[in-house]
Design an enzyme around this catalytic site. Structure first.
Site, PDB file in Angstrom:
ATOM      1  N   HIS A   1      -8.188  -5.090  -0.370  1.00 24.10           N
ATOM      2  CA  HIS A   1      -6.876  -4.472  -0.162  1.00 24.10           C
ATOM      3  C   HIS A   1      -6.162  -5.025   1.077  1.00 24.10           C
ATOM      4  O   HIS A   1      -4.951  -5.269   1.055  1.00 24.10           O
ATOM      5  CB  HIS A   1      -7.063  -2.960  -0.052  1.00 24.10           C
ATOM      6  CG  HIS A   1      -5.803  -2.184   0.093  1.00 24.10           C
ATOM      7  ND1 HIS A   1      -4.794  -2.215  -0.840  1.00 24.10           N
ATOM      8  CD2 HIS A   1      -5.372  -1.351   1.093  1.00 24.10           C
ATOM      9  CE1 HIS A   1      -3.802  -1.431  -0.446  1.00 24.10           C
ATOM     10  NE2 HIS A   1      -4.127  -0.900   0.720  1.00 24.10           N
ATOM     11  N   ASP A   2      -6.897  -5.231   2.167  1.00 23.85           N
ATOM     12  CA  ASP A   2      -6.278  -5.743   3.395  1.00 23.85           C
ATOM     13  C   ASP A   2      -5.733  -7.156   3.220  1.00 23.85           C
ATOM     14  O   ASP A   2      -5.075  -7.678   4.141  1.00 23.85           O
ATOM     15  CB  ASP A   2      -7.264  -5.708   4.569  1.00 23.85           C
ATOM     16  CG  ASP A   2      -7.183  -4.415   5.365  1.00 23.85           C
ATOM     17  OD1 ASP A   2      -6.236  -3.636   5.143  1.00 23.85           O
ATOM     18  OD2 ASP A   2      -8.069  -4.185   6.219  1.00 23.85           O
TER      19      ASP A   2
ATOM     20  N   ASP B   1      -8.842  -6.580  -4.623  1.00 22.72           N
ATOM     21  CA  ASP B   1      -8.542  -5.220  -4.145  1.00 22.72           C
ATOM     22  C   ASP B   1      -9.272  -4.194  -5.015  1.00 22.72           C
ATOM     23  O   ASP B   1      -8.995  -4.060  -6.207  1.00 22.72           O
ATOM     24  CB  ASP B   1      -7.017  -4.995  -4.212  1.00 22.72           C
ATOM     25  CG  ASP B   1      -6.555  -3.730  -3.475  1.00 22.72           C
ATOM     26  OD1 ASP B   1      -7.366  -2.808  -3.296  1.00 22.72           O
ATOM     27  OD2 ASP B   1      -5.372  -3.691  -3.106  1.00 22.72           O
TER      28      ASP B   1
ATOM     29  N   ARG C   1     -11.869   6.748   9.099  1.00 21.24           N
ATOM     30  CA  ARG C   1     -11.497   5.325   9.134  1.00 21.24           C
ATOM     31  C   ARG C   1     -12.642   4.447   8.624  1.00 21.24           C
ATOM     32  O   ARG C   1     -12.416   3.453   7.946  1.00 21.24           O
ATOM     33  CB  ARG C   1     -11.110   4.924  10.552  1.00 21.24           C
ATOM     34  CG  ARG C   1     -10.602   3.486  10.681  1.00 21.24           C
ATOM     35  CD  ARG C   1      -9.338   3.222   9.855  1.00 21.24           C
ATOM     36  NE  ARG C   1      -8.619   2.049  10.316  1.00 21.24           N
ATOM     37  CZ  ARG C   1      -7.470   1.624   9.814  1.00 21.24           C
ATOM     38  NH1 ARG C   1      -6.915   2.282   8.813  1.00 21.24           N
ATOM     39  NH2 ARG C   1      -6.863   0.560  10.284  1.00 21.24           N
TER      40      ARG C   1
ATOM     41  N   SER D   1       0.840  -1.199   0.000  1.00 21.78           N
ATOM     42  CA  SER D   1       0.000   0.000   0.000  1.00 21.78           C
ATOM     43  C   SER D   1       0.877   1.252   0.000  1.00 21.78           C
ATOM     44  O   SER D   1       1.715   1.410  -0.886  1.00 21.78           O
ATOM     45  CB  SER D   1      -0.954  -0.062   1.196  1.00 21.78           C
ATOM     46  OG  SER D   1      -1.984   0.866   1.062  1.00 21.78           O
TER      47      SER D   1
HETATM   48  C1  LIG Z   1      -0.376  -0.555  17.543  1.00 18.96           C
HETATM   49  C2  LIG Z   1      -0.613  -0.913  16.179  1.00 18.96           C
HETATM   50  O1  LIG Z   1      -0.245  -0.210  15.341  1.00 18.96           O
HETATM   51  S1  LIG Z   1      -1.400  -2.349  15.761  1.00 18.96           S
HETATM   52  C3  LIG Z   1      -1.911  -2.271  14.114  1.00 18.96           C
HETATM   53  C4  LIG Z   1      -0.852  -1.955  13.171  1.00 18.96           C
HETATM   54  N1  LIG Z   1      -1.452  -1.605  11.980  1.00 18.96           N
HETATM   55  C5  LIG Z   1      -1.967  -2.498  11.150  1.00 18.96           C
HETATM   56  O2  LIG Z   1      -1.912  -3.689  11.314  1.00 18.96           O
HETATM   57  C6  LIG Z   1      -2.663  -1.947   9.997  1.00 18.96           C
HETATM   58  C7  LIG Z   1      -4.018  -1.592  10.424  1.00 18.96           C
HETATM   59  N2  LIG Z   1      -4.833  -2.765  10.787  1.00 18.96           N
HETATM   60  C8  LIG Z   1      -5.780  -3.206  10.022  1.00 18.96           C
HETATM   61  O3  LIG Z   1      -5.968  -2.641   8.969  1.00 18.96           O
HETATM   62  C9  LIG Z   1      -6.607  -4.394  10.490  1.00 18.96           C
HETATM   63  O4  LIG Z   1      -6.618  -4.382  11.887  1.00 18.96           O
HETATM   64  C10 LIG Z   1      -6.152  -5.743   9.973  1.00 18.96           C
HETATM   65  C11 LIG Z   1      -6.193  -5.707   8.487  1.00 18.96           C
HETATM   66  C12 LIG Z   1      -4.718  -6.061  10.365  1.00 18.96           C
HETATM   67  C13 LIG Z   1      -7.100  -6.777  10.620  1.00 18.96           C
HETATM   68  O5  LIG Z   1      -7.748  -7.548   9.688  1.00 18.96           O
HETATM   69  P1  LIG Z   1      -8.576  -8.870  10.167  1.00 18.96           P
HETATM   70  O6  LIG Z   1      -7.695  -9.761  10.945  1.00 18.96           O
HETATM   71  O7  LIG Z   1      -9.226  -9.411   8.959  1.00 18.96           O
HETATM   72  O8  LIG Z   1      -9.623  -8.294  11.175  1.00 18.96           O
HETATM   73  P2  LIG Z   1     -11.128  -7.800  10.888  1.00 18.96           P
HETATM   74  O9  LIG Z   1     -11.200  -6.759   9.870  1.00 18.96           O
HETATM   75  O10 LIG Z   1     -11.994  -8.990  10.695  1.00 18.96           O
HETATM   76  O11 LIG Z   1     -11.505  -7.153  12.294  1.00 18.96           O
HETATM   77  C14 LIG Z   1     -11.561  -7.933  13.454  1.00 18.96           C
HETATM   78  C15 LIG Z   1     -12.090  -7.091  14.604  1.00 18.96           C
HETATM   79  O12 LIG Z   1     -13.433  -6.677  14.306  1.00 18.96           O
HETATM   80  C16 LIG Z   1     -14.261  -7.043  15.412  1.00 18.96           C
HETATM   81  N3  LIG Z   1     -15.607  -7.301  14.926  1.00 18.96           N
HETATM   82  C17 LIG Z   1     -16.004  -8.258  14.056  1.00 18.96           C
HETATM   83  N4  LIG Z   1     -17.351  -8.165  13.890  1.00 18.96           N
HETATM   84  C18 LIG Z   1     -17.789  -7.140  14.650  1.00 18.96           C
HETATM   85  C19 LIG Z   1     -19.068  -6.570  14.895  1.00 18.96           C
HETATM   86  N5  LIG Z   1     -20.191  -7.027  14.322  1.00 18.96           N
HETATM   87  N6  LIG Z   1     -19.136  -5.526  15.766  1.00 18.96           N
HETATM   88  C20 LIG Z   1     -18.027  -5.036  16.377  1.00 18.96           C
HETATM   89  N7  LIG Z   1     -16.774  -5.551  16.172  1.00 18.96           N
HETATM   90  C21 LIG Z   1     -16.677  -6.595  15.323  1.00 18.96           C
HETATM   91  C22 LIG Z   1     -13.591  -8.266  15.998  1.00 18.96           C
HETATM   92  O13 LIG Z   1     -14.027  -8.499  17.329  1.00 18.96           O
HETATM   93  C23 LIG Z   1     -12.125  -7.884  15.894  1.00 18.96           C
HETATM   94  O14 LIG Z   1     -11.821  -7.021  16.958  1.00 18.96           O
HETATM   95  P3  LIG Z   1     -10.304  -6.853  17.472  1.00 18.96           P
HETATM   96  O15 LIG Z   1      -9.451  -6.514  16.268  1.00 18.96           O
HETATM   97  O16 LIG Z   1     -10.376  -5.723  18.459  1.00 18.96           O
HETATM   98  O17 LIG Z   1      -9.896  -8.159  18.080  1.00 18.96           O
HETATM   99  N1  LIG Z   2      -5.214  -1.484   6.896  1.00 17.59           N
HETATM  100  C1  LIG Z   2      -4.154  -0.745   6.301  1.00 17.59           C
HETATM  101  C2  LIG Z   2      -4.691  -0.271   5.002  1.00 17.59           C
HETATM  102  C3  LIG Z   2      -3.935   0.823   4.340  1.00 17.59           C
HETATM  103  O1  LIG Z   2      -3.164   0.259   3.357  1.00 17.59           O
HETATM  104  C4  LIG Z   2      -3.717   0.389   7.201  1.00 17.59           C
HETATM  105  O2  LIG Z   2      -4.507   0.834   8.019  1.00 17.59           O
HETATM  106  O3  LIG Z   2      -2.571   0.794   7.145  1.00 17.59           O
END
Ligand SMILES: CC(=O)SCCNC(=O)CCNC(=O)[C@H](O)C(C)(C)COP(=O)(O)OP(=O)(O)OC[C@H]1O[C@@H](n2cnc3c(N)ncnc32)[C@H](O)[C@@H]1OP(=O)(O)O
Ligand SMILES: N[C@@H](CCO)C(=O)O
Length: 376
Positions: free
Chosen positions: A345-346, A316, A223, A153
């Site tokens: 995309h994710d 994507d 977001r 990305s």
């Molecule tokens: C400190 C940090 O920087 S940590 C993060 C670093 N940055 C990144 O990883 C990039 C940003 N992150 C992301 O974009 C995302 O979190 C991803 C792509 C990594 C996660 O993707 P996936 O594993 O597929 O998770 P998904 O999109 O299904 O979301 C799961 C969450 O939704 C929640 N959820 C699912 N359904 C529902 C619902 N109906 N209502 C409320 N919450 C829900 C789950 O409980 C889970 O919560 P949690 O993450 O707090 O445990």
């Molecule tokens: N989930 C990713 C998507 C942007 O590429 C992020 O938040 O960084």
């Protein structure tokens, strides 16, 4: 270099003083600091270094323990370590926090010379400026040329800029779920997200930190908009359909499950990310164009003589795989990979097995038991 002044208290983070950085705009950003994390040992000749470039809201915590400010084991857990695709038995891996972000590298929440946060006065930066800062970090670390530069990305935007700007310093480039230039669609989605933040009364023209408030509602709305573009319509239909959120009734003012899911994603981001950085990085992505001042895409990439691996996610809708094909077609050494995913995309974050195989191959350490689709 010192331990970074990290608002999230990550003891593994270090900081480098990069000095004053001239930007593409002509403005000079003073006294830039870059926070970064490393794994493994740099070879005496500096030949084993790998640069991992994070996406919009990622950071240097590519892998690592859950701890203060780090609720996950990293955004590519398992990708770095002994026997892993980025094998620390012989590779030295560097992950910087991006210029303009909010994890210890200079950004809108950082203090200016008078001690007050930059806020809305932070200059417009570009992907090329981010790479210019990273080039200074490479110099400080004694890394003349990268064995591999990789990222997804917005991270992939920096990878392709590395290949075009410093072809002699990039031996393999791995661009994942990204593009050579921003598209009208991406700019349009980003515009709505920026307006959501700026329209929040708590934004105060960007000076919210000095006032002790935050445009949380606006960042959360941004977001929600973004997250829909990160996932596919089919995946959302399969997971949520038009079901009500448990215990709620949409006919009586309650939410659908997908609304609750987006609310949750918004709450998670607003707890860990600065709205000013979100604006700065979104605008940097909108101006991304590796061809700026360099002619056609083929001409821009022509000086790069290394290996160019480009991976797209088949579902994507934000960075369609066609944008990966466009890069591959513009370079004689281009190799295309297709990541199969329902997640859109994710997919570049969640399809761990496929990502690991592609990364291992790019690092010249193939994992024979992984499945990689080769097309084009
Ligand atoms: C400190 C940090 O920087 S940590 C993060 C670093 N940055 C990144 O990883 C990039 C940003 N992150 C992301 O974009 C995302 O979190 C991803 C792509 C990594 C996660 O993707 P996936 O594993 O597929 O998770 P998904 O999109 O299904 O979301 C799961 C969450 O939704 C929640 N959820 C699912 N359904 C529902 C619902 N109906 N209502 C409320 N919450 C829900 C789950 O409980 C889970 O919560 P949690 O993450 O707090 O445990
Ligand atoms: N989930 C990713 C998507 C942007 O590429 C992020 O938040 O960084």
């Amino acid at each position: 270099m010192a331990a970074a002044d990290d608002p999230f208290d990550n003891p593994a983070l270090r900081a480098a003083d990069l000095g004053d950085l001239p930007l593409e705009s002509g403005v000079t950003l003073p006294e830039v600091t870059m926070a970064f994390q490393t794994w493994g040992t740099l070879a005496p000749d500096g030949s084993n270094a790998v640069l991992v470039e994070h996406a919009l809201t990622g950071d240097a915590h590519v892998v690592g323990p859950i701890g203060p400010g780090q609720p996950t084991p990293g955004w590519w857990p398992g990708i770095i370590g002994p026997g892993r695709p980025l094998d620390t038995r012989d590779l030295f891996v560097v992950a910087p926090n991006v210029l303009g972000g909010c994890r210890g590298t200079t950004g809108p929440a950082s203090p200016r010379a008078d001690g007050r946060p930059w806020g809305g006065g932070f200059p417009q930066i570009t992907i090329r400026d981010q790479v210019a800062a990273e080039r200074r970090l490479a110099d400080l670390l004694g890394i003349r040329s990268w064995h591999l530069v990789l990222g997804g990305s917005m991270g992939g935007m920096r990878v392709i800029e590395w290949a075009a700007t410093h072809p002699e310093r990039t031996r393999t480039a791995l661009v994942i779920a990204s593009a050579a230039h921003a598209t009208a669609d991406q700019i349009a989605w980003g515009h709505a997200q920026c307006l959501a933040i700026e329209s929040d009364p708590a934004y105060h023209g960007g000076d919210y930190l000095a006032r002790g408030v935050a445009p949380t509602a606006g960042l959360g709305l941004a977001r929600r908009i973004a997250h829909q573009t990160y996932r596919s319509a089919d995946e959302l239909a399969d997971r949520f359909g038009a079901e009500p959120q448990q215990g709620e009734d949409p006919l009586a003012g309650g939410r659908f499950a997908v609304q609750s899911y987006l609310d949750h994603q918004a709450a998670k981001l607003t707890a860990r990310f600065d709205a000013g950085s979100y604006l700065t990085l979104t605008r940097a992505m909108a101006t991304h164009d590796v061809t700026r001042g360099r002619g056609s895409l083929a001409e821009a990439l022509a000086p790069f003589t290394g290996r160019l691996v480009v991976a797209g996610v088949d579902s994507d809708r934000l960075f369609p795989a066609a944008l990966s094909r466009e890069i591959v077609r513009a370079h004689p050494a281009g190799e295309l990979r297709l990541i199969h995913s329902r997640c859109g995309h994710d997919g570049f974050l969640v399809e761990t097995d496929q990502i690991e195989a592609i990364v291992a191959d790019a690092a010249c350490r193939p994992l024979a038991d992984r499945r990689i689709a080769r097309v084009g």
